[in-house]
Design a protein around this motif. Structure first.
Motif, PDB file in Angstrom:
ATOM      1  N   GLN A 109       0.828  -1.206   0.000  1.00  0.00           N
ATOM      2  CA  GLN A 109       0.000   0.000   0.000  1.00  0.00           C
ATOM      3  C   GLN A 109       0.865   1.260   0.000  1.00  0.00           C
ATOM      4  O   GLN A 109       0.530   2.245  -0.662  1.00  0.00           O
ATOM      5  N   ASP A 164       0.586   4.173  -2.778  1.00  0.00           N
ATOM      6  CA  ASP A 164       0.378   5.582  -2.410  1.00  0.00           C
ATOM      7  C   ASP A 164       1.476   6.461  -3.007  1.00  0.00           C
ATOM      8  O   ASP A 164       1.203   7.541  -3.542  1.00  0.00           O
ATOM      9  N   GLU A 165       2.713   5.981  -2.930  1.00  0.00           N
ATOM     10  CA  GLU A 165       3.847   6.766  -3.443  1.00  0.00           C
ATOM     11  C   GLU A 165       3.785   6.908  -4.958  1.00  0.00           C
ATOM     12  O   GLU A 165       4.175   7.942  -5.509  1.00  0.00           O
ATOM     13  N   GLY A 191       0.961   6.861  -6.680  1.00  0.00           N
ATOM     14  CA  GLY A 191      -0.278   7.524  -7.060  1.00  0.00           C
ATOM     15  C   GLY A 191      -1.327   6.615  -7.668  1.00  0.00           C
ATOM     16  O   GLY A 191      -2.168   7.056  -8.456  1.00  0.00           O
ATOM     17  N   GLU A 240      -4.642   3.857  -7.568  1.00  0.00           N
ATOM     18  CA  GLU A 240      -5.868   3.565  -6.810  1.00  0.00           C
ATOM     19  C   GLU A 240      -5.711   2.209  -6.130  1.00  0.00           C
ATOM     20  O   GLU A 240      -5.157   1.279  -6.720  1.00  0.00           O
TER      21      GLU A 240
END
Length: 222
Positions: free
Chosen positions: A18, A22-23, A25, A27
């Motif tokens: 995760q 997140d890093e 970008g 979904e």
């Protein structure tokens, strides 16, 4: 990119996967098929992550068979897949290979050794978290990626878009604590690594494991 994660027990979450999403970008969607029976479709999946769990691919449960149908569709579409522990076993089982008892039950920290240089930037030796007593056969069409001292089949690379690991690079420190305190009897039962839950927690997560996890995911999604 839409990342669909199949999580199979509350105490084995995506951790560094995760963080990578997140890093980058992307979904990020987490499904709990063991509890809700929900699975994504192949069409809405750009990367499938199949996490670990206490079940076996050999269990006769409808949702386990449905997972393999999804994996089969994604393999046919050449979409990236990452499997950890049970997840790697599910990929191998989908390809028609056997899942059975490993020669040793490994629960705790132990080194794994790189067996292929196909993925750039992977050290020759890494300290990984093990939490298993079953093992996959490495598919004939894949290459062996990692081995440990006790179990040869620790990881495989299929083509350039599918990786299965018998061990865990994804847990962060909080994840390790969650695994150890909620599944605290498992390390104490015939564990060939002879580590207690507290020893597993106290070991800490090597900083390079997160970096290697990122490298593996970058490789299959490039």
């Amino acid at each position: 990119m839409r990342i669909n994660v199949l999580q199979h027990t509350p105490n084995e979450g995506p951790g560094a996967i995760q963080a990578w999403a997140d890093e980058r970008g992307h979904e990020f969607y987490v499904y709990h098929p063991y509890q809700f029976g929900s699975l994504p479709t192949a069409e809405e999946t750009d990367l499938l992550v199949v996490l670990g769990g206490p079940m076996s691919p050999n269990d006769d449960l409808p949702w386990i068979k449905q997972e393999r149908m999804l994996i089969k569709q994604l393999l046919a579409q050449h979409k990236p897949i990452f499997g950890a522990c049970y997840g790697a076993q599910q990929i191998a089982k989908t390809l028609g290979y056997q899942i059975g008892k490993a020669p040793h039950k490994e629960v705790g920290w132990a080194p794994v050794y790189r067996q292929s240089t196909a993925v750039p930037g992977i050290p020759e030796k890494l300290d990984a978290l093990h939490w298993h007593e079953e093992m996959f056969e490495v598919p004939d069409e894949a290459q062996l990626l990692f081995s440990s001292d006790l179990v040869k089949n620790q990881g495989f690379l299929l083509g350039d878009n599918v990786i299965g690991l018998q061990f865990h690079f994804e847990p962060l420190a909080d994840n390790v604590r969650e695994m150890a305190v909620n599944d605290d009897q498992y390390p104490l039962e015939h564990n060939d690594l002879h580590q207690t839950p507290q020893e597993i927690i106290d070991h800490g997560v090597p900083a390079e494991n997160k970096r290697v996890m990122f490298s593996l995911l970058d490789f299959i999604t490039k």
